[in-house]
Design a protein around this motif. Structure first.
Motif, mmCIF file in Angstrom:
data_model
loop_
_atom_site.group_PDB
_atom_site.id
_atom_site.type_symbol
_atom_site.label_atom_id
_atom_site.label_comp_id
_atom_site.label_asym_id
_atom_site.label_seq_id
_atom_site.Cartn_x
_atom_site.Cartn_y
_atom_site.Cartn_z
ATOM 1 N N ASP A 198 4.056 8.539 16.634
ATOM 2 C CA ASP A 198 2.929 7.345 17.103
ATOM 3 C C ASP A 198 2.135 7.587 15.909
ATOM 4 O OD1 ASP A 198 0.689 6.205 18.197
ATOM 5 O OD2 ASP A 198 1.189 7.104 20.349
ATOM 6 N N LEU A 199 1.819 6.554 15.024
ATOM 7 C CA LEU A 199 0.970 6.459 14.066
ATOM 8 C C LEU A 199 -0.428 6.551 14.534
ATOM 9 C CD1 LEU A 199 2.601 3.653 11.765
ATOM 10 C CD2 LEU A 199 2.891 6.285 11.779
ATOM 11 N N ASN A 200 -0.790 6.266 15.607
ATOM 12 C CA ASN A 200 -2.105 6.254 16.189
ATOM 13 C C ASN A 200 -2.450 7.626 16.574
ATOM 14 O OD1 ASN A 200 -4.931 5.098 16.222
ATOM 15 N ND2 ASN A 200 -4.404 4.615 18.432
ATOM 16 N N ARG A 201 -1.590 8.719 16.425
ATOM 17 C CA ARG A 201 -1.868 10.014 16.679
ATOM 18 C C ARG A 201 -1.905 10.909 15.540
ATOM 19 N NH1 ARG A 201 -2.591 7.277 20.173
ATOM 20 N NH2 ARG A 201 -2.219 7.477 22.575
ATOM 21 N N ASP A 202 -1.765 10.177 14.369
ATOM 22 C CA ASP A 202 -1.367 10.888 13.002
ATOM 23 C C ASP A 202 -2.528 10.922 11.939
ATOM 24 O OD1 ASP A 202 0.810 12.036 11.374
ATOM 25 O OD2 ASP A 202 0.796 10.329 10.209
ATOM 26 N N PHE A 203 -3.848 10.693 12.249
ATOM 27 C CA PHE A 203 -4.935 10.680 11.430
ATOM 28 C C PHE A 203 -5.448 11.914 11.059
ATOM 29 C CE2 PHE A 203 -4.487 6.282 12.570
ATOM 30 C CZ PHE A 203 -4.746 5.684 11.265
ATOM 31 N N ILE A 204 -5.024 12.992 11.675
ATOM 32 C CA ILE A 204 -5.333 14.416 11.126
ATOM 33 C C ILE A 204 -4.419 14.907 10.437
ATOM 34 C CG2 ILE A 204 -5.986 16.796 11.996
ATOM 35 C CD1 ILE A 204 -8.293 14.751 12.320
ATOM 36 N N ALA A 206 3.003 11.127 8.680
ATOM 37 C CA ALA A 206 3.645 9.758 8.027
ATOM 38 C C ALA A 206 3.525 9.329 6.897
ATOM 39 C CB ALA A 206 3.721 8.806 9.376
ATOM 40 N N PRO A 207 4.443 8.802 6.240
ATOM 41 C CA PRO A 207 4.084 7.997 5.067
ATOM 42 C C PRO A 207 3.260 6.555 5.303
ATOM 43 C CG PRO A 207 6.308 7.586 5.501
ATOM 44 C CD PRO A 207 5.770 8.656 6.443
ATOM 45 N N GLU A 208 3.198 5.950 6.341
ATOM 46 C CA GLU A 208 2.429 5.065 6.597
ATOM 47 C C GLU A 208 0.994 5.558 6.812
ATOM 48 O OE1 GLU A 208 6.230 4.046 8.799
ATOM 49 O OE2 GLU A 208 4.838 5.817 8.177
ATOM 50 N N THR A 209 0.795 6.628 7.358
ATOM 51 C CA THR A 209 -0.793 7.214 7.646
ATOM 52 C C THR A 209 -1.248 7.566 6.200
ATOM 53 O OG1 THR A 209 0.083 8.245 9.453
ATOM 54 C CG2 THR A 209 -2.205 8.654 9.075
ATOM 55 N N ARG A 210 -0.419 8.276 5.315
ATOM 56 C CA ARG A 210 -0.972 8.553 3.922
ATOM 57 C C ARG A 210 -1.282 7.513 3.155
ATOM 58 N NH1 ARG A 210 3.181 12.359 4.921
ATOM 59 N NH2 ARG A 210 4.637 11.179 3.579
ATOM 60 N N ILE A 246 0.826 -1.387 -0.008
ATOM 61 C CA ILE A 246 -0.061 0.089 0.017
ATOM 62 C C ILE A 246 0.755 1.345 -0.107
ATOM 63 C CG2 ILE A 246 -1.991 -1.293 1.193
ATOM 64 C CD1 ILE A 246 -1.095 0.471 3.776
ATOM 65 N N GLY A 247 2.036 1.149 0.064
ATOM 66 C CA GLY A 247 3.095 2.372 0.142
ATOM 67 C C GLY A 247 4.386 1.776 0.932
ATOM 68 N N GLU A 248 5.053 2.869 1.017
ATOM 69 C CA GLU A 248 6.625 2.662 1.814
ATOM 70 C C GLU A 248 6.667 3.518 3.025
ATOM 71 O OE1 GLU A 248 10.021 3.226 -0.735
ATOM 72 O OE2 GLU A 248 9.522 1.367 -1.864
ATOM 73 N N THR A 249 7.589 3.008 3.863
ATOM 74 C CA THR A 249 7.617 3.677 5.191
ATOM 75 C C THR A 249 8.801 4.604 5.048
ATOM 76 O OG1 THR A 249 9.340 2.036 5.999
ATOM 77 C CG2 THR A 249 6.922 1.611 6.272
ATOM 78 N N THR A 250 9.039 5.456 5.965
ATOM 79 C CA THR A 250 10.094 6.258 6.024
ATOM 80 C C THR A 250 11.474 5.772 5.753
ATOM 81 O OG1 THR A 250 9.092 7.595 7.848
ATOM 82 C CG2 THR A 250 11.482 7.925 7.473
ATOM 83 N N GLN A 251 11.749 4.395 6.004
ATOM 84 C CA GLN A 251 13.004 3.682 5.826
ATOM 85 C C GLN A 251 12.989 2.905 4.469
ATOM 86 O OE1 GLN A 251 13.647 1.702 9.512
ATOM 87 N NE2 GLN A 251 14.008 3.704 10.776
ATOM 88 N N GLY A 252 11.858 2.956 3.826
ATOM 89 C CA GLY A 252 11.620 2.128 2.551
ATOM 90 C C GLY A 252 11.120 0.820 2.586
#
Length: 592
Positions: free
Chosen positions: A237-243, A247-251, A115-121
């Motif tokens: 913290d990815l569970n504080r990033d939905f607004i 993070a690339p993971e959230t996007r 679904i995408g790549e993380t910061t570290q690829g």
């Protein structure tokens, strides 16, 4: 007093609490042991100064057989790392990817993708399970209900694990459940799911955090000894990033939500905090900014049926997610309230509720043995799928109605942008333990105790605003505009100057937080509105208030929202006490 306890209380054969709970064999595998013995022995040993708190029990759970769990004789290639190590270890990133690819090769009903790549690829893996299969390369953004991935009949469900790298239960349980469905697709319990659901399984969402392994990183968690870190590769913290979608993971995950429009989101965690006798606690979206029909349906229909199904098949106990008041103190507390996490959109389950979709938070009990937590996660997610499949047609009708109302004049005009916590009218009983303080730290004894408490997981509107025709945003706020588009909001750019009836906010005060949080110093705005005619220049961006995600648009763009973009510093360049807030509320369509 209302008693919200579920059947399947941890009862001994003579009817008392504690001791060895009854065990019910689940079809096709070794019975899931009840929580009572494992937890009580663990807590008591820690108090007595034996095995240190936070370490697994001295006697590990017996190894699982491939025959019992995977149905492949001695072939262990479809087993998780937890299963192969008798629940002494958890999977690394490559282990999860390899297992998901094997499941893809095994079954024509599975599709492996990323679904995408993380910061570290690292590529974030996802397994799509559907019968008939879904051709992933044909999925397109913005398709209508009849041509969407779920089609007019099937409901799409997105389940993720490991959003916090040390909370590993979902990472192990979700592939186990996927394997169970794919290796026995015609078993009645699996066929019922495949006929009604499309499953999107993301077991290792925080791939980078998972790889930052260390012993004891989860404190008192009862196994495994070595786990990953809570934060992602950026330290977020990815569970504080939905607004803020920083993070690339959230996007990537929100992009999946935009494309697949899952009706139900399942997020697997492990608790911290209070001692209690529930192997699973759960929660749904609670923001009053979301459509009340979705919030009410989740609480009144979805969770009672999920918990009943879970208790009936496993005899495990579950309850609303929370902690006793004063949990983070090391002193004895009066257990008078059961409190939950805040009603803020930054949390994944709340965010999905802002999009007017169903969400289920699964929190397994950190002090229970690793194997029991994984098994409980697997079965609670299955119970959630069972109910989703049984209610698929009803859920589709509900969400379709909500979408239509949000897009046209039938929906609510006032949206809650601030919420206040309050108790439910009647008290409940929490199944806990007698507690004591040992060496300055609170510990559970092995003696069960029921606590009569107020249930504080209800949120009511504290401030509502009328839904405008649109919000107008100056073009220089590119980060805000890109983030709004990342959320899937419909936006258009003015190709000429237009005169509008506008509502403009004057900033009375902008109070920054006392410390940094997630790379931001959050700001609390106080504003006063006024009406005026205003000319909007060409190039300004309009975000409509009446659209499928209109509730989300209002929540994000109101300057005094509990958790909007202004709070996360997106408009700081234009925020000054005594001056106008840069985003303008457009009250009615621009004149031609």
């Amino acid at each position: 007093m209302q008693k919200l306890m579920l059947r399947g209380r941890l009862e001994s054969k003579n009817g008392g609490t504690g001791g060895h709970a009854r065990v019910m064999a689940l079809p096709g595998r070794r019975p899931v042991r009840a929580i009572a013995c494992g937890l009580v022995c663990f807590a008591a040993t820690a108090i007595a100064g034996g095995q240190p708190a936070g370490q697994p029990p001295a006697a590990p759970a017996p190894a699982l057989s491939a025959q019992g769990d995977a149905g492949h004789g001695e072939d262990t290639s479809l087993l998780t790392v937890a299963e192969r190590t008798s629940f002494e270890a958890t999977a690394r990133y490559d282990d999860v990817v390899e297992l998901l690819k094997r499941l893809d090769e095994l079954s024509p009903l599975a599709r492996y993708t990323t679904i995408g790549e993380t910061t570290q690829g690292r590529a974030i893996p996802m397994l799509v399970i559907a019968d008939p299969p879904v051709e992933i390369d044909r999925i397109d953004r913005g398709v209508d209900a009849d041509t969407a991935p779920g089609g007019p009949e099937r409901l799409t469900v997105l389940a993720i694990g490991n959003i916090h790298g040390g909370e590993v239960d979902g990472k192990e349980a979700l592939p186990m459940l996927a394997r169970e469905i794919l290796t026995r697709p015609d078993a009645p319990e699996n066929r019922a799911l495949l006929d009604k659901l499309i499953l999107l399984v993301v077991p290792i969402y925080n791939c980078d955090g998972n790889e930052r392994v260390a012993e004891g990183s989860r404190g008192p968690q009862n196994g495994p000894r070595v786990t990953g870190a809570r934060e992602n590769g950026q330290g977020l913290d990815l569970n504080r990033d939905f607004i803020k979608l920083a993070a690339p993971e959230t996007r990537a995950l929100v992009s999946v939500i935009n494309q697949w429009d899952p009706a139900l989101f399942i997020d697997c965690h492990i608790t911290n905090g209070s001692f209690h006798r529930y192997i699973v606690t759960y929660a749904g979206a609670k923001l009053p900014a979301g459509d009340a029909r979705v919030v009410d349906y989740t609480r009144q229909r979805l969770f009672p049926e999920i918990s009943s199904d879970f208790a009936g098949r496993t005899e495990f106990e579950s309850f609303w997610y929370g902690n006793f008041n004063g949990e983070w103190s090391d002193h004895s507390q009066e257990h008078t309230r059961w409190e939950t996490f805040p009603a803020e959109g930054r949390f994944g389950t709340n965010y999905v509720g802002l999009r007017n979709r169903l969400s289920v938070l699964v929190e397994t009990y950190t002090y229970a043995p690793f194997e029991e937590r994984v098994r409980a996660t697997q079965e609670f997610v299955r119970s959630t799928l069972n109910v989703a499949a049984a209610r698929a047609d009803e859920v589709k009708r509900l969400l379709a109605r909500v979408d239509v109302d949000a897009s046209f004049e039938a929906g609510p005009d006032a949206i809650a942008i601030k919420a206040k916590e309050s108790p439910w009218p009647e008290k409940v009983e929490i199944a806990g333990y007698v507690e004591e303080v040992v060496d300055g730290r609170r510990r559970a004894t092995s003696q069960p105790r029921e606590y009569t408490v107020e249930l504080w997981d209800r949120y009511e509107p504290a401030l509502k605003v009328d839904r405008p025709y649109a919000y107008a945003i100056p073009p220089q706020y590119t980060r805000a505009i890109d983030t709004l588009k990342g959320h899937g909001l419909w936006a258009s750019t003015l190709d000429r100057d237009v005169e509008v009836e506008a509502e403009v906010y004057r900033v009375d005060s902008a109070t920054p937080a006392s410390r940094e949080f997630q790379g931001h110093v959050l700001v609390d705005l106080s504003v006063t509105p006024r009406r005026e005619k205003r000319t909007l220049p060409a190039g300004w961006v309009l975000v409509r208030g009446r659209q499928t995600l209109g509730n989300l648009a209002v929540y994000l763009l109101e300057p005094h929202s509990d958790d909007g973009l202004a709070r996360w510093n997106f408009f700081d360049a234009g925020v000054k006490a005594g001056e106008d807030f840069p985003v303008v509320r457009v009250i009615s369509p621009p004149s031609e």
